[in-house]
Enzyme design. Sequence first.
Site: not given
Ligand code: CTP
Ligand code: MN
Ligand code: MN
Length: 368
Positions: A204, A206, A292
Amino acid sequence: PKPSEVTPVIRMKSYACQRRTPLKHHNSFLTEALEILAENAEFSENEGRSVAFRRSASVLKALPHAVRTIDELKDLPCLGEHSLSVIKEILEDGTSREVESTRQSEQFQAMKALTGVFGVGVKTADRWVREGLRSPLDLVDTGQKLNHAQQAGVQYYKDLNTPVTRKEAMVISVIVEKAVKALLPEAIITLTGGFRRGKEVGHDVDFLITHPEEGAEEKLMPKIVNWLEDQGLLLYQKTTRNSYLESKDGPARPPSNMDRFERCFSIFKLEQSKIDSNAHAEASSWRAIRVDLVVSPYSQFAFATLGWTGSKLFERELRRWAGQEKGMSLSSHALYDSKKKCYLQASSEEEIFTHLGLEYIPPSERNA
Ligand code: CTP
Ligand code: MN
Ligand code: MN
Ligand code: MN
């Protein structure tokens, strides 16, 4: 032995937040295997076991070289008996029987496919697997009752399981910047998550949004969402107050302004022509991308930035360090010192590391 054959002594700190973990490392062959076992433990809701495998994998990611023999690992932290036996087997035979049988198992594959549907957690997926369902198509065929998130998850399954590239993330950034600036010109938008840590792809994109004037960010999220919806850019969105609000009040709860902390899980509709200028104009080609959005008051911005940059294990280790080693409680909102009975303010990530008595680790080295 010749000096070159002497096993180098590596000193490694035991918390991942005390170490530098680059994105590219030398032991993917081992860490991917351990992470299969971690994922499988998550599928059976065995959190302790899952964290143990993730910590082991993370130690190997921080090594400056590829592991050749099991002896090189004897002084390293976090490597339990189980992880060591898996590593040993892979070093000797090239594969681990447990990892391979897990990878091949119908249970694991079904859980992987079903939890891969946006909006589906482990509990729901497990119930479906016990009912004999194996894939997102089975959900449709058997007419399962799905909530709005899950319906979107099934509908855009293929797109949402196609990794988001950095290029796509940059196009989304431009759109989000445009939306936010149109509503609140002085707002600050930060790309967080994996892309901030330097990843080339992600599941995703963020973003964290704030405004230097405390309170100006209030009610911003619904306005952003409306703006995006008016432009036809959203395929799905759910805006929530941070779940932290509903949780039992831990000490890391900031005193007054936390009710302004909002997040939005969304699915963007991204026109392919914005990514690839060679795309055929007549083909209505677009793709779905998970985004997000989080809005934070300025006073919590440093904590939110640190909390949303990840990696998940790095965050978990930061909180464990704070609690076990410092008698503090860290969240994405605040840092509470239980001994002094007060909140510690910070306006940058560096200050938070200092409060925690940790050496600053930049985002690109938080890939624990
Ligand atoms: N996070 C959070 N609460 C959630 C989901 C995520 O605090 N309900 C935080 C996590 O600590 C994470 C960050 O948001 O470090 C990003 O989460 P995520 O997008 O799931 O992971 P990424 O590290 O960005 O990996 P990806 O590339 O797969 O998106
Ligand atoms: Mn992410
Ligand atoms: Mn995320
Ligand atoms: Mn290296």
